[in-house]
Design an enzyme around this catalytic site. Structure first.
Site, PDB file in Angstrom:
ATOM      1  N   LYS A  36      31.059  38.500  41.371  1.00  0.00           N
ATOM      2  CA  LYS A  36      31.843  39.628  40.853  1.00  0.00           C
ATOM      3  C   LYS A  36      32.152  39.433  39.371  1.00  0.00           C
ATOM      4  O   LYS A  36      32.465  38.315  38.924  1.00  0.00           O
ATOM      5  CB  LYS A  36      33.132  39.760  41.659  1.00  0.00           C
ATOM      6  CG  LYS A  36      33.986  40.978  41.292  1.00  0.00           C
ATOM      7  CD  LYS A  36      35.216  41.040  42.196  1.00  0.00           C
ATOM      8  CE  LYS A  36      36.092  42.250  41.879  1.00  0.00           C
ATOM      9  NZ  LYS A  36      37.263  42.334  42.780  1.00  0.00           N
ATOM     10  N   SER A  61      37.790  46.655  44.525  1.00  0.00           N
ATOM     11  CA  SER A  61      37.083  46.575  43.258  1.00  0.00           C
ATOM     12  C   SER A  61      35.813  45.724  43.308  1.00  0.00           C
ATOM     13  O   SER A  61      35.048  45.697  42.333  1.00  0.00           O
ATOM     14  CB  SER A  61      38.024  46.008  42.177  1.00  0.00           C
ATOM     15  OG  SER A  61      38.460  44.701  42.499  1.00  0.00           O
ATOM     16  N   SER A 116      40.466  44.327  47.572  1.00  0.00           N
ATOM     17  CA  SER A 116      39.174  44.416  46.892  1.00  0.00           C
ATOM     18  C   SER A 116      38.012  43.721  47.573  1.00  0.00           C
ATOM     19  O   SER A 116      36.865  43.892  47.157  1.00  0.00           O
ATOM     20  CB  SER A 116      39.312  43.898  45.465  1.00  0.00           C
ATOM     21  OG  SER A 116      40.167  44.732  44.724  1.00  0.00           O
TER      22      SER A 116
END
Length: 510
Positions: free
Chosen positions: A85, A160, A184
């Site tokens: 990420k 996210s 997330s």
């Protein structure tokens, strides 16, 4: 190797990849080449990777192959390719946090989790797309094109950890690293039919993320941030967490014990089940609007726990909605001075919701009231978990909705705030308890729905065991999206009216 065989290789679980590479039945170069080919073919539609590093990945795979040929020991992630990420620091690889303020930022050190992945033989494919600084549960930011859901590319994969989820669902690596401060990992898992586990706070150390005061936006969320895995199987989650978890003195919140045998817990659940556990099921926590299709799908999925021998009772936990308190807690941990300086410089390019959040006139009373609300929630949760081993809820109140919006304006006929649909995730984020999202099933229109399992404080092994037993009862990993030519799908059902947000995309990262 035929194209079909190479494609099948991309969907091999990480456990099988690592075992085959360690036994020299499979070359890490073959694995990485196959996945990189698929990224090249599929990702232009999905936008999972914002900064792929194919040359570096091939070099790492070749180096690993040479070391194995010399008889060196294989690590537990030998040859496993994965995305990281874009909020997680990677030495020598651009890390933008999805923000124009850091479009050219290249860290000089790896986050602890990246260190551990590399040390275990994993191969980093690149950085996966995220919302700006993680301050949104959707799948877009102002720097790159939005990430799309492999099951229906007109829809969001959630956020996210949007790119990590889309990558794993589409076969662009069997696992990916993500983070979860508010939802997330769990929400993208729900929207992409994956396993997304947020381990207990401190199980997986976080550094320099959330800790480096030099970088506003990257230095927030300290008391709620959790790093974890997005995978297609529970066994892969256990494998990755067995590498990531464990104390590190650089993280002052790190739990100073390694009392979970992650892989053994998953094996025990798959082999022996989870009979006798007490499960509290709450379809709406007593205050959340829920799409009727989501309520139906999760309600049916909860029947699996009864079939597994658990004692299931429907409950209303009795705490107040912590949504406003959560936002204030995050604000109190944000470098507001630094963020407002970034807004002054880049505000016209940044996400409008983030600019509004950072420039709001917060009061000391709002911030301190939020801490008291957090304590009240933790106390109510402790009381509930003294009577039950697990709390089970939907993961998200809606199914996936269109790309480029923050959330539905209405749920089940009720007007809602644009983040009301993630309300099931806040309690475990604020208390730090382990929580996992598991595939619950599909809506009548074929959209994924997730089920959240929350365990007692530090009871990560129990959560993994239950997840593995549930997976045996209701398997999902055999299903694959038609990424590249997938049906466009429709918006999440039972909701009407979407909030558009500014994109400001400047093109894909190299």
């Amino acid at each position: 190797m035929t194209p079909a065989e190479r494609d099948a290789l991309c969907f091999l679980p990480a456990t099988e990849v690592a075992a085959a590479v360690a036994a020299r039945r499979l070359s890490p170069v073959e694995v990485v080449d196959a996945v990189l080919e698929r990224i090249e073919a599929v990702d232009p539609e999905l936008g999972a990777f914002c900064t792929p590093v194919p040359d570096r990945a091939r070099a790492e795979a070749a180096d690993l192959a040479d070391r194995l040929a010399r008889g060196e020991a294989a690590g537990p992630l030998a040859g496993v390719p994965l995305g990281v990420k874009d909020l997680i620091a990677t030495a020598g690889i651009r890390t933008t946090s999805g923000s124009p303020a850091y479009r050219d930022h290249v860290p000089d050190q790896d986050d602890i989790v990246v260190e551990r992945v590399r040390g275990a033989g994993g191969v980093v494919l690149g950085k996966t797309n995220t919302t700006e600084f993680g301050y949104s549960p959707a799948g877009h930011n102002p720097l790159f094109p939005p990430t799309r859901n492999p099951w229906a590319p007109s829809l969001t994969p959630g956020g996210s950890s949007a790119g990590s989820a889309a990558a794993v669902a589409a076969g662009l690596g069997p696992v990916a690293l993500g983070s979860d401060g508010g939802c997330s990992l769990r929400v993208p898992a729900s929207f992409c039919e994956l396993v997304g586990m947020k381990p207990s706070m401190g199980r997986v150390p976080v550094w320099p993320g959330c800790r480096d005061e030099r970088f506003p936006g990257m230095s927030g969320w300290e008391s709620v941030e959790h790093l974890g895995a997005l995978t297609r199987t529970v066994a892969d989650t256990a494998l990755l967490l067995s590498v990531l978890a464990g104390p590190d003195p650089r993280d002052r919140h790190s739990v100073p014990c390694g009392d979970v045998d992650w892989r053994a817990a998953a094996r025990a659940g798959a082999a022996e089940g989870c009979a006798g556990l007490r499960v509290a099921y709450s379809p709406d926590l007593g205050y959340l609007p829920v799409d009727p299709e989501v309520r139906r799908v999760v309600g049916e999925a909860v029947g699996a726990f009864t079939d597994l021998g658990c004692v299931v009772e429907e409950v209303v936990p009795g705490w107040a909605d912590p949504a406003e308190a959560f936002q204030a807690v995050i604000t109190a941990e944000t470098d507001l001075s630094g963020m407002r300086a970034l807004v002054d410089r880049y505000g016209t390019e940044m996400s409008p919701h983030l600019v509004a959040w950072m420039t709001r006139a917060w009061t000391a009373r709002e911030l301190t009231d939020a801490n008291i609300a957090r304590k009240a929630l933790a106390n109510r949760m402790a009381g509930l978990m003294s009577r039950y081993d697990l709390l089970v809820t939907p993961t998200a109140a809606v199914a996936p909705f269109p790309v480029g919006v923050q959330g539905p304006e209405r749920i089940d006929g009720r007007a809602v705030a644009d983040t009301a649909w993630i309300g099931f995730n806040y309690p475990a984020s604020l208390t730090g308890q382990p929580a996992v999202s598991l595939p619950a099933g599909r809506t009548r229109d074929g959209l994924p729905v997730g089920l959240q399992v929350v365990g007692r404080h530090l009871a990560d092994g129990t959560v993994l065991r239950v997840a593995a037993a549930y997976e045996v009862a209701r398997p999902w990993a055999h299903r694959r999206p038609r990424a590249g030519d997938a049906a466009q799908g429709t918006a999440g059902q039972g909701t009407a009216g979407r909030r558009a947000v500014g994109q400001g995309a400047v093109g894909r990262g190299a």
